[in-house]
Design a protein around this motif. Structure first.
Motif, short mmCIF file in Angstrom:
data_model
loop_
_atom_site.label_atom_id
_atom_site.label_comp_id
_atom_site.label_asym_id
_atom_site.label_seq_id
_atom_site.Cartn_x
_atom_site.Cartn_y
_atom_site.Cartn_z
N LEU A 449 0.83 -1.20 0.00
CA LEU A 449 0.00 0.00 0.00
C LEU A 449 0.87 1.25 0.00
N GLU A 450 0.34 2.33 -0.57
CA GLU A 450 0.98 3.63 -0.44
C GLU A 450 1.13 3.92 1.05
N ASP A 451 2.22 4.58 1.44
CA ASP A 451 2.59 4.64 2.84
C ASP A 451 1.49 5.19 3.74
N ASN A 452 0.83 6.26 3.35
CA ASN A 452 -0.24 6.82 4.19
C ASN A 452 -1.41 5.85 4.31
N ASP A 453 -1.73 5.18 3.21
CA ASP A 453 -2.82 4.18 3.24
C ASP A 453 -2.44 3.01 4.15
N TYR A 454 -1.17 2.63 4.07
CA TYR A 454 -0.68 1.55 4.92
C TYR A 454 -0.84 1.91 6.40
N LYS A 455 -0.41 3.10 6.77
CA LYS A 455 -0.49 3.51 8.18
C LYS A 455 -1.93 3.60 8.64
N ASP A 456 -2.81 4.14 7.80
CA ASP A 456 -4.23 4.24 8.17
C ASP A 456 -4.82 2.85 8.38
N LYS A 457 -4.44 1.92 7.53
CA LYS A 457 -5.02 0.58 7.60
C LYS A 457 -4.54 -0.20 8.82
N VAL A 458 -3.23 -0.20 9.06
CA VAL A 458 -2.70 -1.05 10.13
C VAL A 458 -2.94 -0.45 11.51
N HIS A 459 -3.20 0.86 11.60
CA HIS A 459 -3.43 1.48 12.90
C HIS A 459 -4.90 1.78 13.15
N GLY A 460 -5.77 1.25 12.33
CA GLY A 460 -7.19 1.39 12.56
C GLY A 460 -7.75 0.09 13.13
N ALA A 461 -8.39 0.16 14.29
CA ALA A 461 -8.89 -1.05 14.94
C ALA A 461 -9.87 -1.81 14.06
N LYS A 462 -10.60 -1.09 13.22
CA LYS A 462 -11.60 -1.73 12.37
C LYS A 462 -11.04 -2.20 11.04
N THR A 463 -9.85 -1.71 10.68
CA THR A 463 -9.29 -2.04 9.37
C THR A 463 -8.00 -2.84 9.45
N GLU A 464 -7.49 -3.06 10.66
CA GLU A 464 -6.20 -3.74 10.81
C GLU A 464 -6.21 -5.12 10.16
N PRO A 465 -5.23 -5.39 9.30
CA PRO A 465 -5.16 -6.70 8.64
C PRO A 465 -4.68 -7.78 9.60
N GLY A 466 -4.69 -9.02 9.13
CA GLY A 466 -4.30 -10.14 9.98
C GLY A 466 -2.81 -10.24 10.21
N LEU A 467 -2.01 -9.77 9.23
CA LEU A 467 -0.56 -9.88 9.33
C LEU A 467 0.06 -8.69 8.61
N PHE A 468 0.96 -7.99 9.28
CA PHE A 468 1.60 -6.85 8.64
C PHE A 468 2.97 -6.57 9.24
N LEU A 469 3.79 -5.86 8.48
CA LEU A 469 5.10 -5.44 8.96
C LEU A 469 4.94 -4.21 9.83
N ALA A 470 5.65 -4.19 10.96
CA ALA A 470 5.51 -3.08 11.90
C ALA A 470 6.86 -2.78 12.53
N HIS A 471 6.90 -1.71 13.31
CA HIS A 471 8.13 -1.30 13.99
C HIS A 471 7.78 -0.41 15.16
N LYS A 494 -10.29 2.25 19.83
CA LYS A 494 -11.25 1.77 18.85
C LYS A 494 -11.49 2.77 17.73
N ASP A 495 -11.43 4.05 18.07
CA ASP A 495 -11.62 5.09 17.07
C ASP A 495 -10.42 6.03 17.11
N GLY A 496 -9.45 5.75 16.27
CA GLY A 496 -8.22 6.52 16.27
C GLY A 496 -7.04 5.60 16.03
N ALA A 497 -5.84 6.12 16.26
CA ALA A 497 -4.63 5.34 16.01
C ALA A 497 -4.42 4.32 17.13
N ASN A 498 -4.52 3.05 16.79
CA ASN A 498 -4.35 1.97 17.75
C ASN A 498 -3.04 1.25 17.47
#
Length: 578
Positions: A449-471, A494-498
């Protein structure tokens, strides 16, 4: 220094390849200090230090900076209640007094902290620094228009979650409302009242929000143009929002009140917005003013490092070291098949760390990790490897676990990563993992994903994927800011950066975090953080991959190189150019 984690937005995003990161200790073989080649000789006062950076020193206001460590430039101007010890390696992980006489005097339950200021503290105009100035500096950091600083004071101070700063008018129409949980009984005493025990408050007191700001000189959002200095240097000019910052001596600063900053150069010239390859080329050539230049945010990439290593003179001017940081695979147990612990364990066994490290630039730039906490004593590092698979993985063990989990013929999963070439979540690392897991019968489909889309997805409680690279990295060298945001169930957002990606809400873990936070003995706390890391690691909510290693050039005329494990950055408060 600035918190090195996904939730920050300046030098925090470490990238060795793209040169956004922390540096390390002088000398190609480790901590160099004044003994490393090119950095020896007795340091003397005088001259101009040039800083060549890729990232502008934006928001040069103590309220808006995340910490004073970002490149070390802010700490030349802003003094705080406490600070990091300016020493090489592990010794530099200690917190020491700065404006205060000590690390603070806690109440029995560590909910009240009292500080006394040193005698003789002066601003750049010769006026005295008072405890009221520190209180006001903290209060203005709560203003919405000065956002960007660390959240701890808002979270820890009684009433901090409701306070909106001194600029906003109250019901009576008057501005200047104060935060009652900070008291200043006299000009040298400041008292903090916390809503829960916090034994690590001395670390928090290093944050730039504890920088004194004289109310009469506060110009709000334009204060960054000429903040009033409490440190050894003052701002002469700030061009293009930190693109070029010129600092000169603050003649009212006294080394008698400041044993940490050496302040050898007469002038510091910070030039930013430069291409990383240009910075490294200039430092390599080391001609003219570049002979007395350093960088605080630009690392050597793999190709550049290979070239430098082949040149003994250049190699002697490479800083090497570490900062508390971990790159890892994150699981979301709410997404199948990762709700099954055996599947998570299978992935852990299948990972080939050697191929991941090669994708990250090689062993010179990354070290294998099996623990979530970085391998430094101050964090409480406790060695463990719950899923020992050697350097190249154990696909046979992974297949056995998949069978036990009900997948005798393997399975297909998705790995989400950023398309940015940012070292940590790069396509190269994702591909290396894909190849390794294939040997265990796990087919990995990559979702870049484009970097901003990636961050939004992985740090959203409702959108977080099952497996992702993190740091994740540390706001200060302790297990607290490392483990609590990721594994404290009360910090699930739940609503915001998790950042609690595993949605762990284990009462025993939460309780242990609270118990450790009560400890004012930082060494004892470190041991407990290490034990907690080992306990959590057994649940396979993450797969630690590697800890970054940082490589950075400095000019041939640089002397007295000091780089601590707190910041991992060459400390320009120690550098001499003569």
């Amino acid at each position: 220094m600035r918190h090195l984690s996904p939730r920050t937005a300046s030098v925090a995003a470490v990238s060795l390849v793209l040169a956004l990161g922390a540096a390390a200790c002088a000398g190609p073989e480790g901590h160099g200090g004044a003994t490393s080649a090119g950095a020896g000789g007795k340091p003397r006062k005088g001259g101009t230090l040039t800083v060549l950076n890729s990232q502008p020193q934006e928001d040069f206001d103590p309220a808006r900076l995340y910490t004073s460590g970002g490149g070390n430039v802010p700490s030349l101007v802003f003094r705080t209640l406490t600070t990091r010890h300016r020493a090489d390696g592990a010794a530099g992980s200690k917190v020491v007094p700065d404006l205060a006489t000590d690390l603070g005097r806690p109440s029995k339950n560590a909910t009240v902290w009292t500080y006394t200021l040193k005698d003789g503290l002066k601003y750049e105009d010769g006026t005295s620094i008072t405890s009221g100035d520190i209180k006001y500096g903290i209060e203005r950091s709560f203003a919405a228009e000065l956002s960007g600083g660390a959240p701890y004071l808002r979270d820890w101070l009684i009433g901090g979650d409701r306070y909106q700063g001194p600029y906003k008018a109250g019901p009576d129409g008057k501005r200047g409302k104060q935060l009652a949980s900070i008291e200043t009984p006299d000009a040298r005493t400041i008292v903090f009242h916390l809503n829960k025990p916090e034994g690590e408050f001395p670390y928090l007191a290093t944050q730039t929000q504890t920088t004194p700001v004289p109310k009469a000189k506060d110009t709000g959002t334009t204060y960054e143009k000429h903040p009033v200095s409490s440190g050894p240097y003052k701002v002469v000019s700030n061009e293009n929002d930190g693109e070029r910052l010129t600092l000169a001596r603050n003649t009212f600063w006294s080394a008698k009140t400041d044993s940490e900053r050496k302040a050898y150069p007469d002038k510091v010239d910070v030039r930013s917005g430069l291409d990383s390859s240009v910075i490294n080329q200039r430092l390599s050539s080391s001609q003219g003013a570049d002979a007395t230049a350093v960088t605080t945010d630009t690392n050597l990439g793999p190709a550049e490092l290979a070239e430098v290593t082949g040149d003994k003179k250049l190699a002697s001017r490479v800083g090497t070291g570490h900062f508390g940081y971990t790159d890892y695979l994150a699981f979301n147990p709410k997404v199948k098949p990762f709700d099954n612990p055996k599947v998570r364990q299978a992935v852990a066994y299948a990972v080939d760390r050697s191929s991941v490290i090669n994708a990250a630039g090689g062993s010179a730039l990354a070290e294998p990790a099996t623990t979530y906490l970085p391998d430094q004593k101050s964090f409480g590092y406790t060695p463990y490897d719950h899923f020992p698979a050697g350097a190249t993985g154990d696909p046979a063990k992974a297949k056995d676990l998949l069978k036990e989990a009900g997948y005798p013929h393997g399975l297909t999963i998705t790995l989400t990563h950023s398309d940015a070439r940012d070292f940590e979540t790069s396509p190269e690392i994702a591909t290396a993992l894909q190849d390794a897991l294939k040997k265990a019968g796990i087919t990995v489909e990559l979702q870049g994903l484009e970097d901003n889309d990636y961050k939004d997805k992985v740090h959203g409680a409702k959108t977080e994927p099952g497996l992702f690279l993190a740091h994740w990295g540390a706001d200060w060298p302790s297990g607290g800011p490392f483990l609590a945001p990721i594994f404290d169930g009360r910090q699930i957002v739940k609503d915001g950066a998790n950042f609690n990606s595993g949605f762990l809400n284990d009462p025993s873990v939460n309780k242990e975090i609270d118990e450790i936070n009560k400890l004012t003995d930082l060494n004892a706390a470190a041991e407990r953080w290490g034990a907690l890391d080992k306990k959590i690691g057994a649940q396979a909510l993450t797969v630690p991959l590697f800890h970054p290693v940082y490589k950075r050039l400095y000019g041939q005329g640089i002397r007295n190189v000091v780089i601590s494990d707190w910041t991992g950055v060459l400390d320009i408060s120690q550098v001499a150019v003569k």
